[in-house]
Design a protein around this motif. Structure first.
Motif, PDB file in Angstrom:
ATOM      1  N   PRO A 142       0.818  -1.229   0.000  1.00 46.87           N
ATOM      2  CA  PRO A 142       0.000   0.000   0.000  1.00 46.87           C
ATOM      3  C   PRO A 142       0.845   1.269   0.000  1.00 46.87           C
ATOM      4  O   PRO A 142       2.036   1.256   0.321  1.00 46.87           O
ATOM      5  N   ALA A 143       0.214   2.364  -0.376  1.00 55.44           N
ATOM      6  CA  ALA A 143       0.876   3.665  -0.345  1.00 55.44           C
ATOM      7  C   ALA A 143       1.149   4.063   1.106  1.00 55.44           C
ATOM      8  O   ALA A 143       0.468   3.606   2.033  1.00 55.44           O
ATOM      9  N   PRO A 144       2.129   4.928   1.327  1.00 52.62           N
ATOM     10  CA  PRO A 144       2.471   5.309   2.704  1.00 52.62           C
ATOM     11  C   PRO A 144       1.304   5.861   3.516  1.00 52.62           C
ATOM     12  O   PRO A 144       1.212   5.611   4.730  1.00 52.62           O
ATOM     13  N   ARG A 145       0.410   6.605   2.871  1.00 56.97           N
ATOM     14  CA  ARG A 145      -0.702   7.200   3.617  1.00 56.97           C
ATOM     15  C   ARG A 145      -1.672   6.159   4.143  1.00 56.97           C
ATOM     16  O   ARG A 145      -2.468   6.436   5.038  1.00 56.97           O
ATOM     17  N   GLU A 146      -1.625   4.931   3.589  1.00 59.43           N
ATOM     18  CA  GLU A 146      -2.553   3.870   3.991  1.00 59.43           C
ATOM     19  C   GLU A 146      -1.923   2.871   4.955  1.00 59.43           C
ATOM     20  O   GLU A 146      -2.583   1.913   5.349  1.00 59.43           O
ATOM     21  N   VAL A 147      -0.672   3.073   5.310  1.00 59.53           N
ATOM     22  CA  VAL A 147       0.051   2.081   6.101  1.00 59.53           C
ATOM     23  C   VAL A 147       0.208   2.558   7.534  1.00 59.53           C
ATOM     24  O   VAL A 147       0.631   3.698   7.787  1.00 59.53           O
ATOM     25  N   GLU A 148      -0.134   1.688   8.457  1.00 54.77           N
ATOM     26  CA  GLU A 148       0.133   1.933   9.868  1.00 54.77           C
ATOM     27  C   GLU A 148       1.428   1.227  10.244  1.00 54.77           C
ATOM     28  O   GLU A 148       1.649   0.076   9.845  1.00 54.77           O
ATOM     29  N   PRO A 149       2.309   1.874  10.997  1.00 51.04           N
ATOM     30  CA  PRO A 149       3.595   1.252  11.341  1.00 51.04           C
ATOM     31  C   PRO A 149       3.424   0.004  12.195  1.00 51.04           C
ATOM     32  O   PRO A 149       2.557  -0.053  13.078  1.00 51.04           O
ATOM     33  N   VAL A 150       4.230  -0.999  11.912  1.00 51.15           N
ATOM     34  CA  VAL A 150       4.237  -2.244  12.683  1.00 51.15           C
ATOM     35  C   VAL A 150       5.085  -2.022  13.935  1.00 51.15           C
ATOM     36  O   VAL A 150       6.235  -1.560  13.849  1.00 51.15           O
ATOM     37  N   LEU A 151       4.491  -2.333  15.094  1.00 49.69           N
ATOM     38  CA  LEU A 151       5.155  -2.122  16.391  1.00 49.69           C
ATOM     39  C   LEU A 151       5.526  -0.656  16.599  1.00 49.69           C
ATOM     40  O   LEU A 151       6.371  -0.330  17.441  1.00 49.69           O
ATOM     41  N   GLY A 152       4.936   0.200  15.815  1.00 54.90           N
ATOM     42  CA  GLY A 152       5.179   1.627  15.962  1.00 54.90           C
ATOM     43  C   GLY A 152       6.460   2.130  15.342  1.00 54.90           C
ATOM     44  O   GLY A 152       6.730   3.337  15.386  1.00 54.90           O
ATOM     45  N   VAL A 153       7.255   1.255  14.726  1.00 51.49           N
ATOM     46  CA  VAL A 153       8.571   1.687  14.222  1.00 51.49           C
ATOM     47  C   VAL A 153       8.876   1.192  12.810  1.00 51.49           C
ATOM     48  O   VAL A 153       9.801   1.697  12.175  1.00 51.49           O
ATOM     49  N   PHE A 154       8.151   0.211  12.289  1.00 55.76           N
ATOM     50  CA  PHE A 154       8.423  -0.329  10.955  1.00 55.76           C
ATOM     51  C   PHE A 154       7.231  -0.029  10.040  1.00 55.76           C
ATOM     52  O   PHE A 154       6.077  -0.259  10.418  1.00 55.76           O
TER      53      PHE A 154
END
Length: 389
Positions: A142-154
């Motif tokens: 997905p595009a960056p605007r649609e992605v939530e970070p994994v574990l808050g850092v990836f």
């Protein structure tokens, strides 16, 4: 005269001198003919073009580079990119390959099945197809605007993989990787070299502690030297607007090359490691049990050192081949040494000179890899014929 011609040594020397002379004449004739053809077409030969500005950009560079940089700097950028890709890919290929090789000889049915499946799949699919598969998979994220970070850092996006990292130059990161690989190589040498067998375990442990302290100091010095001014020392990716900021962005091209070469190389290394373990007599392990050693001690002190000694010559060939495989990055426009030379040929027209630079660069790199690993092999191999396994 006839007596001289009947001398076998004289005849052999004459034949060899004649062959070398004919080869030199052929090379000179090819050079003269090539130069004449270039002049007839209005093309100039020589390496003066290396000082000219390139006029084209490079997407990934470990050192500072702009479109006004000369050709020689572009070639250095491509060479460093290839070295960085090779160092990272070979390291991961070794770790994965050794793990899979151990799984295939563990005696555990499920582990052996997983290891066998891994080898049979990734060894039998061409490397270029694996590269295109991983690259397509990464671009489909997905595009960056649609992605939530994994574990808050990836953050895994179609524009690249965002990971936490230090704000240091690319050259510093490359030197850190080289320092860690050198430290691991020296640690292996201290553990397995025959010349250190007379040194007590406690002394060798102290040497290894000093070694890694030295590596830590070197890594810290490189990190401090390469720190980007006026930036935080450590950052994590942060979602801002339509993209991510801070952290380290690993481009899809670089990440796909690392994954493809690492996994493909690991499948072959796993088989090499498995053959080394299978070549060890069961009596070696039984002797360890008789001495009261645990299974882990038998593996680390008996089976693994013997397996490394057995397979080192084959591993050397595999490492040299894997480094040459880094040239597949041109298929997805990763700016490695081969890609930069190809672009420079199209832009400058200096085909012969640039091909000579490309061949010379790979010759020096691969010969250096083989030379270093052959020295390691000479240091760790058992002398004489006492090793009958």
């Amino acid at each position: 005269m006839l007596a001289i011609l009947k001398n076998r040594h004289v005849r052999d020397t004459g034949f060899q001198a004649g062959f070398v002379g004919a080869l030199v004449i052929l090379i000179v004739a090819l050079v003269v003919t090539g130069k004449a053809n270039l002049e007839a077409q209005g093309l100039t030969s020589g390496f003066g073009f290396l000082e000219r500005s390139t006029g084209w950009r490079i997407s990934f560079s470990l050192i500072d580079y702009t479109t006004s940089s000369p050709y020689w700097l572009a070639l250095v950028v491509g060479l460093l990119n290839s070295l960085f890709l090779g160092a990272v890919s070979l390291s991961f290929a070794t770790l994965i390959g050794v793990t899979v090789g151990v799984m295939r000889t563990s005696g555990n049915g499920m582990a052996e099945l997983v290891g066998t499946t891994f080898v049979e799949i990734f060894r039998n699919v061409p490397l270029i197809l694996q590269l295109l598969f991983w690259y397509s998979l990464l671009l489909s994220l997905p595009a960056p605007r649609e992605v939530e970070p994994v574990l808050g850092v990836f953050a895994f996006t179609g524009r690249g993989i965002y990971i936490p990292g230090l704000n240091i130059t690319g050259l510093s990161a490359f030197l850190i990787v080289v320092s860690l690989i050198a430290g691991a190589s020296v640690n292996l040498w201290l553990s397995t070299a025959e010349r250190f067998k007379t040194v007590s375990v406690a002394v060798r442990r102290k040497w290894k502690i000093c070694l890694w302290l030295g590596v830590a100091i070197v890594v810290f010095a490189i990190t401090w030297w390469g720190r980007l001014p006026e930036t935080p020392f450590f950052t994590i990716p942060e979602h801002r607007g339509l993209n991510y900021r801070n952290g380290i962005r690993v481009s899809p091209e670089l990440f796909a090359c690392i994954i493809a070469i690492s996994i493909y190389g690991a499948a072959y290394i796993a088989e090499i490691i498995r053959s080394g373990f299978n070549a060890i007599s069961p009596g070696q392990g039984e002797a360890g049990h008789a001495l009261g050693l645990s299974r882990w001690q038998i593996f680390t002190r008996i089976r693994l050192p013997l397996a490394i000694r057995i397979v080192m010559p084959t591993l050397i060939n595999q490492y040299v081949w894997l480094f040459k495989a880094t040239t597949i990055g041109i298929a997805i426009s990763f700016t490695d040494f081969f890609m930069v030379v190809s672009t420079a040929i199209n832009q400058s027209g200096q085909t012969l000179e640039l091909i000579a630079i490309l061949m010379g660069g790979f010759l020096v790199i691969n010969y250096s890899i083989a030379w270093v690993l052959n020295r390691v092999n000479d240091a760790i191999k058992l002398k004489g014929t006492q090793m009958r396994i």
